[in-house]
Each structure stands twice: as C-alpha cells, then as structure tokens.
Design a protein around this motif. Structure first.
Motif, short mmCIF file in Angstrom:
data_model
loop_
_atom_site.label_atom_id
_atom_site.label_comp_id
_atom_site.label_asym_id
_atom_site.label_seq_id
_atom_site.Cartn_x
_atom_site.Cartn_y
_atom_site.Cartn_z
N MET A 69 0.83 -1.20 0.00
CA MET A 69 0.00 0.00 0.00
C MET A 69 0.87 1.26 0.00
N LEU A 70 1.93 1.25 0.77
CA LEU A 70 2.82 2.41 0.84
C LEU A 70 3.51 2.66 -0.49
N GLY A 71 3.95 1.60 -1.16
CA GLY A 71 4.56 1.75 -2.48
C GLY A 71 3.57 2.33 -3.49
N GLY A 72 2.33 1.88 -3.45
CA GLY A 72 1.31 2.44 -4.33
C GLY A 72 1.01 3.90 -4.02
N LEU A 73 1.02 4.26 -2.75
CA LEU A 73 0.78 5.65 -2.38
C LEU A 73 1.92 6.56 -2.83
N PHE A 74 3.16 6.06 -2.82
CA PHE A 74 4.28 6.87 -3.31
C PHE A 74 4.14 7.13 -4.81
N LEU A 75 3.76 6.09 -5.56
CA LEU A 75 3.54 6.30 -7.00
C LEU A 75 2.35 7.23 -7.24
N GLY A 76 1.30 7.07 -6.44
CA GLY A 76 0.15 7.95 -6.56
C GLY A 76 0.48 9.39 -6.27
N GLU A 77 1.36 9.62 -5.30
CA GLU A 77 1.78 10.98 -4.99
C GLU A 77 2.49 11.62 -6.18
N MET A 78 3.28 10.83 -6.91
CA MET A 78 3.98 11.37 -8.07
C MET A 78 2.98 11.83 -9.13
N PHE A 79 1.96 11.02 -9.40
CA PHE A 79 1.00 11.40 -10.43
C PHE A 79 0.09 12.55 -9.97
N ILE A 80 -0.23 12.61 -8.69
CA ILE A 80 -1.01 13.74 -8.17
C ILE A 80 -0.22 15.03 -8.30
N LEU A 81 1.06 14.98 -7.95
CA LEU A 81 1.91 16.16 -8.06
C LEU A 81 2.04 16.61 -9.51
#
Length: 125
Positions: A69-81
């Motif tokens: 879940m944490l790895g997915g959230l890090f990738l999600g943060e990149m796309f949100i940014l």
C-alpha cells in the motif's frame, strides 16, 4: 506499548500537523498552490506508516500488505503532483508538460522508493 512506539506516534503526529499546515506546492521556493488531493495522499502515507509500526508482524502478512500500500501511495503521490503542476502551468502559459515537469531526479526517487517497498513486501510475504 513501549516507549519507542509512543515516540514514533508523537513524531508522526507532529509531522502530520506539519503536512496539514504546509499544504502548498512550491516551485523554486515559491509556494503557489494548495492541493487537497496531495494532502490526502501524504496523510494516508502517514496513516499506513503508523499502522505499519503498530501492527507489523501481528497479523498474517500485515507487513507486506502495508508495504504494498505504501509503495502504491508513493507512485500515486507522483501522479497527483504531476497533475497539480500541469494544472498550474496550463493556467500560466497554456502548455502541457507531462512527467518531465517533476524533474528526472524526483521521478527516479519516487520509482525507486516504490520498487524497494514492493520488493521488501515480497520478502516479508
């Protein structure tokens, strides 16, 4: 609950307050935009980290699931940014930049963090 876990909870609480108060995207040191979606992604990362420190190893595969879940959230943060920065630059000069707007170093860090967390999650599975 031991003293180390209490200290971790206090530090995470202080960092969460810092995230909430400084909910701005900055470019070259200039704060330009508030991002509620980025705030939600960062606070959910903090929540997963708190769950990881408090429940890791007590439930079946809890450590690996939380790391995934944490790895997915890090990738999600990149796309949100990327989305928020593109929105800002499209308002300023009308151009669409893509992932190059983040810079190659930031993209490498986001991807390496996610890969390492997924590999660590596979190891704990």
């Amino acid at each position: 609950m031991n003293g180390g876990l209490v200290l971790v909870f206090i530090l995470f609480f202080m960092y969460s307050i810092y995230i909430i108060r400084n909910n701005m995207i900055s470019i070259a040191g200039v704060k330009i935009k508030r991002s509620p979606l980025l705030l939600a992604a960062q606070l959910s990362q903090m929540l997963v980290l708190v769950l990881l420190f408090s429940f890791s190893g007590t439930f079946i595969h809890s450590t690996s699931i939380l790391l995934f879940m944490l790895g997915g959230l890090f990738l999600g943060e990149m796309f949100i940014l990327k989305r928020d920065l593109n929105k800002y630059f499209m308002q300023v000069d009308g151009k669409h930049y893509g992932l190059g707007i983040l810079g190659i170093r930031h993209i490498i860090v986001f991807i390496c963090q996610s890969i390492m967390l997924v590999l660590l999650g596979l190891y704990y599975w």
